[in-house]
Design a protein around this motif. Structure first.
Motif, PDB file in Angstrom:
ATOM      1  N   ASN A  66       0.875  -1.173   0.000  1.00  0.00           N
ATOM      2  CA  ASN A  66       0.000   0.000   0.000  1.00  0.00           C
ATOM      3  C   ASN A  66       0.910   1.220   0.000  1.00  0.00           C
ATOM      4  N   HIS A 219      -7.182  -3.752   4.893  1.00  0.00           N
ATOM      5  CA  HIS A 219      -6.563  -3.779   6.217  1.00  0.00           C
ATOM      6  C   HIS A 219      -5.070  -3.428   6.171  1.00  0.00           C
ATOM      7  N   GLU A 221      -2.200  -1.011   6.009  1.00  0.00           N
ATOM      8  CA  GLU A 221      -1.960   0.407   6.268  1.00  0.00           C
ATOM      9  C   GLU A 221      -0.992   0.984   5.234  1.00  0.00           C
ATOM     10  N   ASP A 224       2.665  -0.269   4.463  1.00  0.00           N
ATOM     11  CA  ASP A 224       2.803  -1.683   4.819  1.00  0.00           C
ATOM     12  C   ASP A 224       2.693  -2.566   3.575  1.00  0.00           C
TER      13      ASP A 224
END
Length: 239
Positions: A66, A219, A221, A224
């Protein structure tokens, strides 16, 4: 497979460096010390260790990242942080690279791998792999914009975009803003920003949320990453 190739593939050094590890009797195969770099191993059956630590062979690695803003999509840069700088020492490999690119100020889904063939398939203009973006726009998107994008929008420098899909999720007339999703089948330079600009509006925020059938893990972040599952790799491969 030769033992030195096995170790080099697992990123324990160059062929020259791993030959030295083997020569120094630091490597075992099936609990036997091996001193020959030419020793043949079965990467699927044999147990290989270095200094007593087992090395499980894996040819290709696939990660979902991400990507945050202010990080560039590159493998190395002398002045700015790259997407590979986000990887831990344990996960970093010298042969990893990003599939395609996202602009420095763009967030979202980026695939990191060492599988050149998969990267080529995903980026090939002949395959037209879909890429979906979440876009916050300064300006009010309309049904006319939807129609123009669906026909193939003409942007600056006379370039014609392939027909694309615009989905209007929210309109805030007080702020004069729109939240939309844009589904493209190509990857021109700054394409989303140039398309929105051609419609008389401006991109405020941009995030890629899908590539092919693979969606960004909600989920995960910003900054991450995680390894893709076998099922997710198959989605990328179109299986």
């Amino acid at each position: 497979m030769r033992l030195d190739k096995y170790l080099a593939d697992m990123d324990f050094g160059s062929r020259k460096e791993v030959k030295q590890l083997i020569k120094n009797k630091r490597v075992t195969v099936n609990e036997k010390v091996i001193a020959s770099d030419k020793f043949q191993v079965n990467e699927h059956k044999d147990q290989v260790t270095l200094d007593g630590e087992e090395i499980v062979y894996q040819k290709y690695f696939y990660y979902m990242l991400n990507k945050p803003a202010e990080v560039i999509t590159a493998t190395i840069d002398d002045f700015e942080a790259t997407v590979l700088d986000l990887f831990s020492d344990q996960d970093f490999r010298s042969d990893l690279f990003p599939v395609g690119r996202l602009d420095k100020d763009t967030e979202g889904l980026l695939i990191i791998t060492n599988d050149g063939a998969l990267s080529h398939r995903l980026l090939s203009p002949k395959r037209h792999v879909e890429k979906e973006y979440l876009v916050r726009v300064q300006g009010i998107m309309t049904t006319v914009d939807i129609e123009n994008i669906a026909k193939g929008l003409k942007i600056d420098k006379g370039e014609i975009c392939l027909p694309a899909k615009l989905i209007i999720d929210q309109i805030d007339e007080q702020k004069n803003e729109s939240i939309v999703r844009l589904v493209l089948h190509e990857g021109k330079f700054h394409q989303v920003k140039r398309m929105v600009y051609a419609l008389g509006k401006e991109v405020i925020y941009l995030k890629r949320i899908r590539m092919g059938a693979l969606a960004l893990d909600e989920h995960l972040e910003l900054g991450d990453y995680r390894q893709l599952t076998e099922e997710e790799v198959k989605l990328l491969e179109g299986k």
